[in-house]
Design a protein around this motif. Structure first.
Motif, PDB file in Angstrom:
ATOM      1  N   ILE A   1      -3.825   1.722  -5.061  1.00 50.98           N
ATOM      2  CA  ILE A   1      -3.921   0.944  -3.817  1.00 50.98           C
ATOM      3  C   ILE A   1      -4.778  -0.297  -4.037  1.00 50.98           C
ATOM      4  O   ILE A   1      -4.411  -1.409  -3.636  1.00 50.98           O
TER       5      ILE A   1
ATOM      6  N   THR B   1      -4.388   1.031   8.999  1.00 49.03           N
ATOM      7  CA  THR B   1      -5.226   0.057   8.291  1.00 49.03           C
ATOM      8  C   THR B   1      -6.033  -0.736   9.315  1.00 49.03           C
ATOM      9  O   THR B   1      -5.615  -0.897  10.464  1.00 49.03           O
TER      10      THR B   1
ATOM     11  N   GLU C   1      -5.864   6.079  -5.156  1.00 42.32           N
ATOM     12  CA  GLU C   1      -6.790   5.050  -4.669  1.00 42.32           C
ATOM     13  C   GLU C   1      -6.847   3.862  -5.619  1.00 42.32           C
ATOM     14  O   GLU C   1      -6.900   2.700  -5.181  1.00 42.32           O
TER      15      GLU C   1
ATOM     16  N   ALA D   1       2.249   1.800  -3.386  1.00 45.77           N
ATOM     17  CA  ALA D   1       1.215   2.268  -4.310  1.00 45.77           C
ATOM     18  C   ALA D   1       0.917   3.752  -4.097  1.00 45.77           C
ATOM     19  O   ALA D   1       0.676   4.493  -5.048  1.00 45.77           O
ATOM     20  N   VAL D   2       0.924   4.181  -2.844  1.00 42.57           N
ATOM     21  CA  VAL D   2       0.617   5.581  -2.542  1.00 42.57           C
ATOM     22  C   VAL D   2       1.685   6.511  -3.098  1.00 42.57           C
ATOM     23  O   VAL D   2       1.385   7.560  -3.696  1.00 42.57           O
TER      24      VAL D   2
ATOM     25  N   ILE E   1       0.835  -1.202   0.000  1.00 45.44           N
ATOM     26  CA  ILE E   1       0.000   0.000   0.000  1.00 45.44           C
ATOM     27  C   ILE E   1       0.869   1.252   0.000  1.00 45.44           C
ATOM     28  O   ILE E   1       0.612   2.219  -0.742  1.00 45.44           O
TER      29      ILE E   1
ATOM     30  N   ILE F   1     -11.180   3.309   1.374  1.00 46.51           N
ATOM     31  CA  ILE F   1      -9.955   4.110   1.411  1.00 46.51           C
ATOM     32  C   ILE F   1     -10.308   5.562   1.702  1.00 46.51           C
ATOM     33  O   ILE F   1     -11.173   6.147   1.042  1.00 46.51           O
TER      34      ILE F   1
END
Length: 333
Positions: free
Chosen positions: A285, A249, A282, A234-235, A231, A295
């Motif tokens: 993610i 999370t 998003e 990905a961000v 994550i 999210i």
């Protein structure tokens, strides 16, 4: 965990336990063996537990409501916790009580001696098929984890519960066979009582393990380290985000992960550009971790001075010349 895989294992265990419970109870009626009574109650409890797991899985699929905006996914955890209570009380404590009762008045098995041995051997064979199904379905999602780690880390409770129940049932059947066999050989009913007591201790231990692990899920667990890393990558894997200021999370259910993060974004000209960048993040993610279905990203302007002060947010960095407590405004504050 695959929901279908979990259901398949539960149904296999349910069918096996119903058949085993009936045969064990018939054997108890014919022989009066306390081990057979403890094992028949154990199988009845297991059958009820599998019914609870199926009910929990069905209720967890209900749509979200205004009172429960995140849905009912955690009902699967609640019903798994109830299973541990049933296994402890109906299975374990009853077996211990029956062992005490039999020890106080031990008597040999003097009729239908071949019935309990035959029933227990058949039950071991049937339970082995159920256990094999649970192992097969677990291997589809276990990956490289050890069995202990899988039971402790699994977010979906059904397969670990069925695995432990089936393992306990198999070990319990062996203990019952040992107790009954020694009673037949020695004509001493204390062996039958000892086997019953061992079954009770085993069931109580398994129930405690299930309760502890399910309690952790009920309290709320975050994503595993590898998912958190995915994550985070990905961000930040794009120009839309400069850095993650902080992130949390939480599993809302076995297959639904919530991600909430405050992200440092570069200065932009308008809100449309900012919103478009957040939508792109998003999407990345969800592609990296499909379970991340809910999210929330809060855009912020990162401040090194605030980071040294312990917040990282420009909102907590005082504007030079301002009154104490006055802070700089930023998008998302």
């Amino acid at each position: 965990m695959s929901a279908n895989g979990g259901t398949k294992a539960i149904v296999a265990a349910l069918l096996a336990n119903v058949g085993i419970a009936v045969t064990k109870f018939v054997a108890f009626v014919l022989t009066g063996s306390s081990s057979m009574l403890a094992e028949s109650i154990h199988s009845v409890a297991d059958s009820g537990n599998q019914g609870l797991l199926l009910l929990g899985g069905r209720r967890a699929k209900r749509a979200a409501t205004p009172q429960h905006p995140f849905g009912y996914g955690r009902e699967r955890y609640i019903y798994a916790f109830i299973v541990s209570i049933v296994l402890f009380s109906v299975g374990g404590l009853f077996a211990l009580y029956e062992a005490y009762h039999k020890w106080s008045d031990p008597h040999p098995i003097d009729k239908w001696q071949w019935v309990p041995v035959t029933v227990l051997v058949v039950a071991i064979i049937m339970e082995s098929f159920s256990f094999r199904t649970a192992i097969k379905e677990s291997n589809l999602v276990r990956g490289n984890q050890s069995w202990v780690k899988f039971v402790r880390r699994a977010k979906a409770p059904e397969l670990p519960v069925v695995l432990l129940e089936d393992l306990g049932a198999l070990v319990g059947l062996v203990l019952a066979l040992l107790g009954v066999g020694m009673t037949l050989v020695t004509d001493n009913g204390e062996w039958d009582a000892a086997g019953t007591a061992a079954i009770g201790v085993l069931l109580v231990a398994i129930a405690i393990i299930l309760a502890v692990e399910t309690k952790s899920l009920l309290l709320g667990e975050g994503a595993e380290a590898h998912d958190v890393a995915a994550i985070e990558k990905a961000v930040t894997d794009g120009p839309e985000v400069e850095r993650i200021i902080h992130m949390k999370t939480l599993y809302l259910g076995p297959e639904e992960l919530m991600v909430a993060a405050k992200i440092g974004v570069p200065a932009c000209d308008n809100a449309e550009e900012l919103a478009r960048g957040i939508n792109v993040v998003e999407a990345r993610i969800r592609a990296a971790v499909p379970a991340a279905r809910v999210i929330y990203l809060e855009p912020d302007i990162y401040s090194a001075a605030a980071e040294r002060a312990g917040s990282g947010s420009a909102a907590h960095t005082a504007v030079p010349g301002s009154e104490p407590g006055e802070t700089a405004g930023r998008p998302g504050s």
